[in-house]
Structure formats: C-alpha cells, structure tokens
Design a protein around this motif. Structure first.
Motif, short mmCIF file in Angstrom:
data_model
loop_
_atom_site.label_atom_id
_atom_site.label_comp_id
_atom_site.label_asym_id
_atom_site.label_seq_id
_atom_site.Cartn_x
_atom_site.Cartn_y
_atom_site.Cartn_z
N ASP A 45 0.81 -1.21 0.00
CA ASP A 45 0.00 0.00 0.00
C ASP A 45 0.85 1.27 0.00
O ASP A 45 0.44 2.31 0.54
CB ASP A 45 -0.96 0.03 1.21
CG ASP A 45 -1.85 -1.20 1.25
OD1 ASP A 45 -2.32 -1.61 0.18
OD2 ASP A 45 -2.06 -1.73 2.35
N GLU A 99 6.78 10.34 6.64
CA GLU A 99 5.42 10.87 6.64
C GLU A 99 4.94 11.16 5.21
O GLU A 99 3.77 10.93 4.88
CB GLU A 99 5.33 12.13 7.50
CG GLU A 99 5.45 11.83 8.99
CD GLU A 99 5.27 13.05 9.85
OE1 GLU A 99 4.67 12.93 10.93
OE2 GLU A 99 5.73 14.15 9.44
N ARG A 100 5.83 11.66 4.36
CA ARG A 100 5.44 11.89 2.96
C ARG A 100 5.05 10.59 2.27
O ARG A 100 4.21 10.58 1.36
CB ARG A 100 6.59 12.55 2.20
CG ARG A 100 6.78 14.03 2.49
CD ARG A 100 7.68 14.68 1.45
NE ARG A 100 9.01 14.10 1.41
CZ ARG A 100 10.04 14.50 2.16
NH1 ARG A 100 9.87 15.51 3.00
NH2 ARG A 100 11.22 13.92 2.05
N GLY A 102 3.49 8.21 3.70
CA GLY A 102 2.23 7.74 4.25
C GLY A 102 2.30 7.09 5.61
O GLY A 102 1.28 6.63 6.14
N THR A 104 2.69 7.14 9.68
CA THR A 104 2.29 8.09 10.71
C THR A 104 3.26 8.07 11.88
O THR A 104 3.52 7.01 12.46
CB THR A 104 0.87 7.78 11.22
OG1 THR A 104 -0.04 7.84 10.12
CG2 THR A 104 0.44 8.78 12.29
#
Length: 208
Positions: A45, A99-100, A102, A104
C-alpha cells in the motif's frame, strides 16, 4: 538481506527457497555476494512512485509477493518481527520522508542512558514497529548521510526456550526498555549475520 540462507538456519530460522517468513514479513536472503545488511525494503500500500525513503532503497510490495513461502514454526521460537531499527543522522529529515510516504509518526522518546543525547521516534508499519534512532542535535558534518536499516528485534514465545535452542549463540537476557519485557542479543558475528538482531519476550504493546 545480503545474508546466506545457511546462516539464518543456524540462527534457528526456517528458510524456504531463499526466503524466511516471519509473521507477515518475508525476508529474501540474497547471499553474501550481494554485500551486507538490508539492501532494500518493500511496503504494501505504498505509492508506486516511491523508490527510496531518505536514502533507503524502497519499492511497493506486489500482491503476489506479499505472503512468501511459510516454512512453519521457527526452532528459535520467533513469532514475528517486533520492530525494525532505522538509524539516521537527522531525525526530523527522516521523519518528514516517512510521513510523505504515508507512515504516521506515533511518538518521540528521549532516552537518558546513551553516552550522547539521543532520540527515538516510532512509526507503525502494519504488524511491525519502525523505530528511528538518531541524535537530538544533528552533527552538521554528518547530516548529508542517508538513513539506513540498522537492526531487527523479534518477538519470541518464550525467551528461555529460545536460549535453550540457540545456546551460546544467544547472549544473556536482561530487562528491555519496555516494562515487563526481557531481551537478549543474538551473536550475529558468530553466525555471520550482517544485521544486529535481538529477541524479545511478549509484553505490553507487543503484538501476538
């Protein structure tokens, strides 16, 4: 991973067709001719255009590759990968890159038991915790260096059983940072494993 399959078997892992399945993670063992350490990692993902995460070669996992062969229970008692340790010279830079992509950022911990002031930052990547370690104040002479995958920690069903299985190939157990858990370090040099590896008991916050 640029390790030989035989070395992982000697460490008590089941290896099938050059792949070691640990929980939801498949580790492909490329052999020492590929170098040392983790050569790349894959995420399910993840955006298709992500090819690196702060210098770590990265690609999305193909659905047909995600499972990998299941060799059954590992003789060393390992059940899953508790966390992957990533070292960085610049934590804020690496946090931004993760974080870029995806992931957290869950929390920051400022341990006091290191010779130099360090920080730990934590992410969740499915079943696995990603632990980022680095200096609180980046050294300007080192900030241009990429992040790198430093080590692995595995959750075992019973650390005493694992110690009996590995004998002198496992160091003595001690209290882990997480309250109520114990940890022991695999003697990777004796086994010719190229990534520092530890075994952890289950405990609060551990996935089972």
């Amino acid at each position: 991973m640029a390790d030989d399959a035989a070395a992982w078997r000697d460490a008590g892992f089941n290896v099938v067709d050059g792949t070691c399945r640990i929980g939801a993670v498949s580790i492909r063992l490329l052999g020492r001719t590929a170098g040392t350490g983790v050569r790349a990692w894959s995420f399910r993902d993840l955006a298709d255009d992500v090819t690196e995460l702060d210098g770590i070669p990265t690609r999305p996992e193909e659905p047909t590759e995600a499972a990998g062969p299941d060799g059954g229970a590992h003789p060393n008692g390992v059940e899953l990968i508790d966390h992957v340790v990533v070292a960085t010279p610049d934590p804020e830079r690496t946090i931004a890159a993760l974080e870029r992509a995806g992931l957290t950022h869950r929390r920051t911990r400022l341990p006091e038991d290191y010779p130099a002031p360090m920080r730990q930052d934590f992410f969740r990547a499915g079943e696995v915790i990603l632990e980022l370690i680095g200096p609180r104040d980046p050294d300007p002479a080192k900030v241009d260096r990429p992040a790198r995958i430093y080590g692995l920690a595995h959750t075992v069903a019973d650390l005493d059983v694992s110690a009996a299985a590995l004998g002198p190939l496992l160091g003595p157990a001690s209290d882990a940072v997480q309250p109520g858990r114990r940890i022991a370090t695999v003697r990777t040099r004796d086994l010719d494993l190229s990534v520092p590896t530890a075994l952890l008991t289950p405990g609060p916050g551990a996935l089972r």
